[in-house]
Design an enzyme around this catalytic site. Structure first.
Site, PDB file in Angstrom:
ATOM      1  CG  HIS A   1      86.754  53.582 109.720  1.00  0.00           C
ATOM      2  ND1 HIS A   1      85.477  53.637 110.222  1.00  0.00           N
ATOM      3  CD2 HIS A   1      87.059  52.257 109.630  1.00  0.00           C
ATOM      4  CE1 HIS A   1      85.015  52.420 110.425  1.00  0.00           C
ATOM      5  NE2 HIS A   1      85.959  51.561 110.068  1.00  0.00           N
ATOM      6  CG  ASP A   2      84.314  57.118 110.850  1.00  0.00           C
ATOM      7  OD1 ASP A   2      84.019  58.205 110.343  1.00  0.00           O
ATOM      8  OD2 ASP A   2      84.260  56.038 110.230  1.00  0.00           O
TER       9      ASP A   2
ATOM     10  N   GLY B   1      87.429  51.154 114.426  1.00  0.00           N
ATOM     11  CA  GLY B   1      86.621  52.253 113.909  1.00  0.00           C
ATOM     12  C   GLY B   1      85.612  52.798 114.898  1.00  0.00           C
TER      13      GLY B   1
END
Length: 255
Positions: free
Chosen positions: A119-120, A137
């Protein structure tokens, strides 16, 4: 173009020539651009936007909810550019509201089998992630980066453009542009001079970057002292990429 066993949500938007293989599932809030080929047994969830002429191989999971325990189902996004190759069993997760609610992958990247992009993450263009490389992440990866097989990148790390890791490297700190690292934990070994030659960079530019590497890693200078010396060197776009990557470091650079 769409295999009869594939399941396409009515809310998904696919260009007319998109191919979807057997038993693949395309969820709502997914947009897929022209020329993209989705292989068999692929799952694409949204909100996800996939550009043109990508190829996604079997068992990949693209745009799934992230594994961050803080994630509570908020509407976050994944954006993928053009001309990427995403091989078998790659996993790419959407972002979180703790960052910019976005995971983003550029264009012309090769993600080999079992790569994980968390994520991200922000991934640039023209990167190669070899088998089982995993990027945790909030990590940022520049353009033309090569991650060796089974490389692990710690969350929030920044990897500058044209950097390179050997197989099984554990990256715990930022890697400046062009720098080659290896080991557990990873340590700087040299710069990717061979890659510079293949890109047709001049001998003068390469020599300047070689001197820059010595300033950072061989003179016993602090990062702040090295930056002063680097900014006094003959200017070039290539040197500025290195300087910018050093200034962007928040975790400290790999030494």
């Amino acid at each position: 173009m769409i295999h009869p066993t594939a399941i396409i949500d009515p809310a998904a938007e696919l260009a007319e020539d998109v191919q979807v293989g057997p038993y693949s599932i395309i969820g709502p809030d997914v947009k897929i651009g022209a020329g993209t080929v989705i292989g068999p047994h692929v799952v694409v969830n949204g909100p996800t936007t996939i550009g043109k002429n990508n190829r996604i191989f079997q068992f990949a999971s693209v745009g799934e909810e992230c594994q961050d325990k803080k994630y509570k189902g908020e509407p976050t996004r994944l954006e993928i550019g053009d001309d990427n190759i995403i091989r078998e069993s790659v996993t790419i997760h959407r972002g979180t509201i703790q960052d910019n609610s976005l995971t983003k992958i550029g264009s012309r990247n090769l993600l080999m089998a079992y790569v994980h992009v968390a994520h991200d993450c922000m991934i640039g263009d023209d990167c190669i992630f070899a088998n089982n490389a995993s990027v945790a992440g909030h990590a940022h990866v520049g353009n033309g980066v090569i991650l060796g097989g089974m490389t692990g990148v710690h969350q929030f790390c920044k990897i500058g453009s044209y950097a390179m890791t050997s197989g099984c490297s554990l990256v715990l700190k930022d890697i400046p542009a062009y720098v080659m690292v290896s080991g557990n934990p990873a340590q700087a070994r040299s710069m990717n001079f061979e890659g510079m030659k293949r890109r047709g960079w001049s001998k003068e530019v390469i020599a300047n970057l070689r001197n820059a590497y010595k300033l950072i890693y061989r003179q016993g200078l602090t990062l702040e002292q090295a930056l002063v010396e680097l900014e006094a060197m003959p200017a070039s776009d290539e040197l500025q990429i290195l300087i910018d990557s050093l200034k962007a470091s928040e975790r400290g650079i790999t030494r």
